[in-house]
Each structure stands twice: as structure tokens, then as C-alpha cells.
Design a protein around this motif. Structure first.
Motif, PDB file in Angstrom:
ATOM      1  N   LYS A  76       9.620   6.539   1.362  1.00 52.20           N
ATOM      2  CA  LYS A  76       9.614   5.085   1.163  1.00 52.20           C
ATOM      3  C   LYS A  76      10.622   4.672   0.076  1.00 52.20           C
ATOM      4  CE  LYS A  76       6.408   1.253   0.425  1.00 52.20           C
ATOM      5  NZ  LYS A  76       5.036   0.804   0.608  1.00 52.20           N
TER       6      LYS A  76
ATOM      7  N   TRP B 102       7.350   5.510  -6.454  1.00 51.27           N
ATOM      8  CA  TRP B 102       7.547   4.242  -5.748  1.00 51.27           C
ATOM      9  C   TRP B 102       7.497   3.027  -6.675  1.00 51.27           C
ATOM     10  CZ3 TRP B 102       9.557   1.363  -2.359  1.00 51.27           C
ATOM     11  CH2 TRP B 102       9.018   0.113  -2.040  1.00 51.27           C
ATOM     12  N   GLN B 103       6.538   3.009  -7.583  1.00 53.05           N
ATOM     13  CA  GLN B 103       6.417   1.799  -8.403  1.00 53.05           C
ATOM     14  C   GLN B 103       7.638   1.650  -9.306  1.00 53.05           C
ATOM     15  OE1 GLN B 103       3.060   0.124  -8.233  1.00 53.05           O
ATOM     16  NE2 GLN B 103       1.621   1.739  -8.632  1.00 53.05           N
TER      17      GLN B 103
ATOM     18  N   SER C  44       3.043  -2.666   0.939  1.00 54.12           N
ATOM     19  CA  SER C  44       4.273  -3.262   0.413  1.00 54.12           C
ATOM     20  C   SER C  44       5.450  -2.853   1.296  1.00 54.12           C
ATOM     21  CB  SER C  44       4.508  -2.813  -1.026  1.00 54.12           C
ATOM     22  OG  SER C  44       4.603  -1.413  -1.090  1.00 54.12           O
TER      23      SER C  44
ATOM     24  N   SER D 294      -5.319   2.670  -5.633  1.00 50.79           N
ATOM     25  CA  SER D 294      -4.199   1.765  -5.399  1.00 50.79           C
ATOM     26  C   SER D 294      -4.644   0.356  -5.743  1.00 50.79           C
ATOM     27  CB  SER D 294      -3.763   1.827  -3.927  1.00 50.79           C
ATOM     28  OG  SER D 294      -2.794   0.834  -3.679  1.00 50.79           O
TER      29      SER D 294
ATOM     30  N   ILE E  97      -3.631  -2.256  -4.377  1.00 48.45           N
ATOM     31  CA  ILE E  97      -3.799  -3.039  -3.153  1.00 48.45           C
ATOM     32  C   ILE E  97      -4.724  -2.365  -2.147  1.00 48.45           C
ATOM     33  CG2 ILE E  97      -1.726  -4.469  -3.217  1.00 48.45           C
ATOM     34  CD1 ILE E  97      -0.433  -2.221  -1.407  1.00 48.45           C
TER      35      ILE E  97
END
Ligand SMILES: O=CCCCC(=O)O
Length: 471
Positions: free
Chosen positions: A87, A139-140, A423, A265, A267
Motif C-alpha cells: 500500500k 503506512w501512517q 483509507s 486500528s 478506523i
């Protein structure tokens, strides 16, 4: 908290690091400041795009070892870690391919403002401090770094103390991809160093993904220093199931939405609000799927749920479940602390929750679902919005009119209908209420750390027009 890699599957400390001294931090800030000038004066968006493509290629080539490192540091399954690396590469490519368009001068209606020419120009603002969490350790950071570097900003990363190897890998990644020295720097420091760093006049802004407490602290410092912040904080996302929903599919996605990343997570769907007409049918399916998940070694392909990242995090999750059980909630599955090494926790479903219980108001950062009954659409919305958070939200209904109502009424940064919150580089990401402010990703996220400059040129002025900038 020490800066160290501790394997959550075993509890073993594998590597420790000394924090950087103030002098080392100061010279890193100076390098970031100089690199910012270099990016602005000597590079084009297209050049930075080539470096970002090189970063994507490195990530793709090094996917497996990078994934192994992340799994060892914070316990996500190896498959999830591989997907995270991929990702990140996708996001690099997305920004490399789209930044010229996103940063191009935007012509405005010159006649309306009595100008010969008027346009908006997006310009970078300088070194940005990124305070990042351990749960998506690559990722963040990437979703901040890729757009920020493309825009011409530089990054100073203060990563979570339990993912130092991933933090150092990120600095190396951008350097090997071709970005100049200082364009992206990892600061191995504790959170006590953040005030000093953000107060430095060379650091122009901050982005934080983390807890509400951390968000308030960064916002306070940034407020004092008059610096821009983007905050992506916690969430307790609702997942509403209405009578018209495909219950099998909803239960399947609910399980993934709750247990992704071992339940850690922001989300992740956390509160499952089900219409009374389908409550029992959904609850049976959901609890069956949650109980069937395999908990174990995160490196094993057969594992669905690995350990939680820390002993303290697991203790907190268990305390929240126990508080509910002690106050009369019903545990449909899970809820027992396993014996043995590692910080494992079983997928758990808790129902009969009431106001006053911790699970009613707090985010639960582990594979624990709260199940709520709603007798109508209105009650479902009341429960869904009855939280201080407002990050993502999910609603399951095949009724088009109801879909429209959910899109309008759910008080959150995103609404996903018949799907789970995810996302995408193409879409803005962020929250409302205590879930934070500002957006990451898409052109909106890239422009958060740009000076949106108005350029107005009156009659009699000569010179280049809009459109010359982002090439
Ligand atoms: O804790 C926040 C998780 C965000 C995950 C994502 O961006 O997909």
C-alpha cells in the motif's frame, strides 16, 4: 518508554536504542531546514516524483523483509504487514503520478476580482514534524511523507518508541531513493522531546496520528507557537446493520473490520449497531465468525489475529471488557485472558452495554466488538453519533433512500455504505469531533502543508501567468 524493539508474540526485548541528544536533534533540524531550501530552489515536482517512484520500487523489492521487521516490532500478521508495504508503494506511485496536477497553479476569475490575472499557487511551507503511532508503522508515516515530499516540504519523524527499526528504515528508504540528505529524518527521541522540536522556529508545522491525549498536547504546543497541525486521533466507529442488509456479508465484513490489524486500528469498526428485526440473526453470525478466527503466531500464514502490541495495551483492553461484564454486560464470545507468553487476546463480542460502562464511551484498541440493539433508524443514528469520536462510519442497507440518510446523518469524517472504512490515496482521510481535524491523502491532504497563496496581478503588470509553477 524505552526506544526498543520488543517482540509482542514473545515479550522478548530484541534491540534497544539510546535517544538522540539535543545537539543531534538540533543538527537534524538544521539539515531538514537546508534540505527544504534545496528542494524548493533546485528540484522540480517531476524530479521529486522520480525519487518517489524509486522509493516505491525499493518498497516492492524489499516487501518481505520489511514486513517481517514490522511483524516483529508490533505483532501484526505477516500477511497484513506485506499488504501494508504494498500500500505504501501504491501511495508513492499515486503522488508521483498526480502531484504535478495537484500542485499546478489554479486560475481564478480575474475579472471578478478586477485583475488582469489571478490564480492560486500551492507552495511548500518547510520542515514538518510527524509524530506517528506504531499500529501501521510504515503506512501512517508514508501517507504523510509521500505528499509532503512531493510538495517540497521536508519531514522530521518522531515515531512510536516501539518501532525504531521501522522508523530508521523509512529514513534510509528516502535517502536511497535519491532524496537529498535531510529531506526526511528520523529522530530517535521520546515524547518529552516534542515540545522543544515543535517550538524550534525552523519547524513549521506538525502532523500527528495517535491518541486524543497526544493530540491535545501537540495542539497546545502548536497553538502557543502558532503553527499548523493536522490531527488524526482515535475513533470508535459505528457499523450499523439495517433489516435490508445482506446479513452474511455484513457479518463477514464486520469481523474483518473489527479484527484487522489485531483489532488495533483507529478506523476499525468498534460499535455494531443492529436493527432489532435482524439483531439475533446478525449476532449469531457475527459471534460465530469472531470465535472462528485463529489467534496465534503472527508469522504463521494460518493466523488471523496476532498479539496486541504491548502488555499495557492488552491489560487496558481486558480491563474495559471486565468493567462491562462486572456491570451487567453479556459476553457472547472471548473475554478470557489467555495464559502463556505473548500479548494475545481472543476476538470478543460484548452486548447489553449501557451508558456508564467504559466500553460505551471509550475506544477499545483490540479485537473486541460492542453489539448494540436499535429499534429504529433514528435510534441507530443516536447511538452511532452518541460518542465524542467521529472518524469513520459504516452502514449496511440496500435501501437507496436510507443510504442517502446515513450519508447525511452520520457525524464522521467518512461514511462507507455496504463496506468497511478503508483509507485510499485517492480519498481524503480524517475525522471530526475528538477524532481530530484536517485531512490526509488525496490533493486535500497534500495541500494541508502548503501555503495556498493568492496571486493577483493588476493591469499594467507584465510577467509569467498562472500555470508555470508545478512542472
Ligand atoms: O489507526 C489508524 C489506522 C489507519 C489505517 C489506514 O489508514 O488504513
Amino acid at each position: 518508554m524505552p526506544i526498543a524493539t520488543t517482540n509482542p508474540a514473545t515479550g522478548q526485548v530484541l534491540k534497544t536504542y539510546d535517544p538522540m541528544s539535543d545537539e543531534q536533534v538540533d543538527s537534524a533540524i538544521e539539515r531538514a531546514h537546508l534540505a527544504f531550501r534545496q528542494l524548493c530552489d533546485d528540484t522540480t515536482v517531476a524530479q521529486r516524483g522520480r525519487w518517489l517512484i524509486a522509493a516505491a520500487e525499493l518498497l516492492e523489492a524489499e516487501r518481505d523483509e520489511t514486513a517481517r521487521m514490522m511483524t516483529t516490532e508490533m505483532g501484526k500478521t505477516y500477511a497484513a504487514a506485506q499488504a501494508e508495504v504494498t500500500k505504501c508503494a501504491t501511495a508513492c506511485r499515486f503522488y508521483a503520478e498526480n502531484a504535478v496536477r495537484m500542485l499546478a497553479d489554479e486560475p481564478a476569475d480575474a475579472a471578478a476580482v478586477k485583475a488582469r490575472r489571478a490564480f492560486i499557487r500551492y507552495q511548500p511551507i518547510g520542515p514538518v514534524l510527524a509524530v506517528m503511532p506504531w499500529n501501521f508503522p510504515l503506512w501512517q508515516v508514508m501517507r504523510f511523507a509521500a505528499p509532503a515530499l512531493m510538495a517540497g516540504n521536508t519531514g522530521l519523524l518522531k515515531h512510536a518508541s516501539n518501532v525504531p527499526q521501522t522508523a530508521l528504515y523509512l529514513e534510509e528508504l528516502f535517502r536511497r531513493a535519491g532524496f537529498p540528505e535531510g529531506a526526511f529524518t528520523t529522530l530517535l527521541v521520546g515524547s518529552d522531546a516534542v515540545d522543544r522540536i515543535l517550538s524550534d522556529p525552523r519547524v513549521r508545522a506538525a502532523t500527528l496520528t495517535g491518541s486524543e491525549v497526544a493530540g491535545r498536547s501537540i495542539a497546545q504546543i502548536a497553538g502557543r507557537e502558532l503553527k499548523k497541525t493536522v490531527l488524526e486521533l482515535g475513533g470508535s466507529d459505528p457499523f450499523v446493520v439495517m433489516p435490508s442488509a445482506d446479513l452474511d456479508r455484513a457479518a463477514e465484513v464486520a469481523t474483518t473490520a473489527r479484527c484487522q490489524n489485531n483489532g488495533q486500528s483507529c478506523i476499525a469498526a468498534k460499535r455494531f449497531i443492529v436493527h432489532t428485526d435482524v439483531f439475533d440473526a446478525f449476532a449469531d453470525r457475527f459471534a460465530a465468525r469472531m470465535s472462528a478466527l485463529r489467534v496465534g503466531d503472527p508469522m504463521d500464514d494460518a493466523t488471523d489475529v496476532g498479539p496486541l502490541a504491548s502488555e499495557r495495551g492488552r491489560a487496558e483492553v481486558h480491563a474495559q471488557v471486565q468493567d462491562a461484564a462486572d456491570s451487567g454486560a453479556t459476553i457472547l464470545c472471548g473475554g478470557e485472558l489467555p495464559a502463556g507468553d505473548g500479548w494475545f487476546y481472543p476476538p470478543t463480542v460484548v452486548t447489553d452495554l449501557r451508558p456508564g460502562m467504559r466500553m460505551w464511551a471509550e475506544e477499545v484498541f483490540g479485537p473486541v466488538a460492542g453489539l448494540y440493539r436499535a429499534s429504529s433508524y433514528e435510534e441507530a443514528i443516536e447511538i452511532a453519533n452518541g460518542t465524542s469520536f467521529g472518524l469513520g462510519s459504516n452502514a449496511w442497507t440496500t435501501d437507496p433512500a436510507e443510504q442517502e440518510r446515513f450519508a447525511a446523518d452520520l457525524d464522521a469524517g467518512s461514511v462507507f455504505i455496504n463496506g468497511m472504512t478503508t483509507s485510499y490515496p485517492e480519498l481524503p482521510f480524517g475525522g471530526v469531533k475528538n477524532s481530530g481535524y484536517g485531512r490526509e491523502l488525496s490533493a486535500v491532504g497534500m495541500r494541508e502543508f502548503c501555503n495556498t497563496k493568492t496571486v493577483w496581478v493588476g493591469a499594467g503588470e507584465a510577467g509569467a501567468g498562472a500555470g508555470a509553477h508545478a512542472e
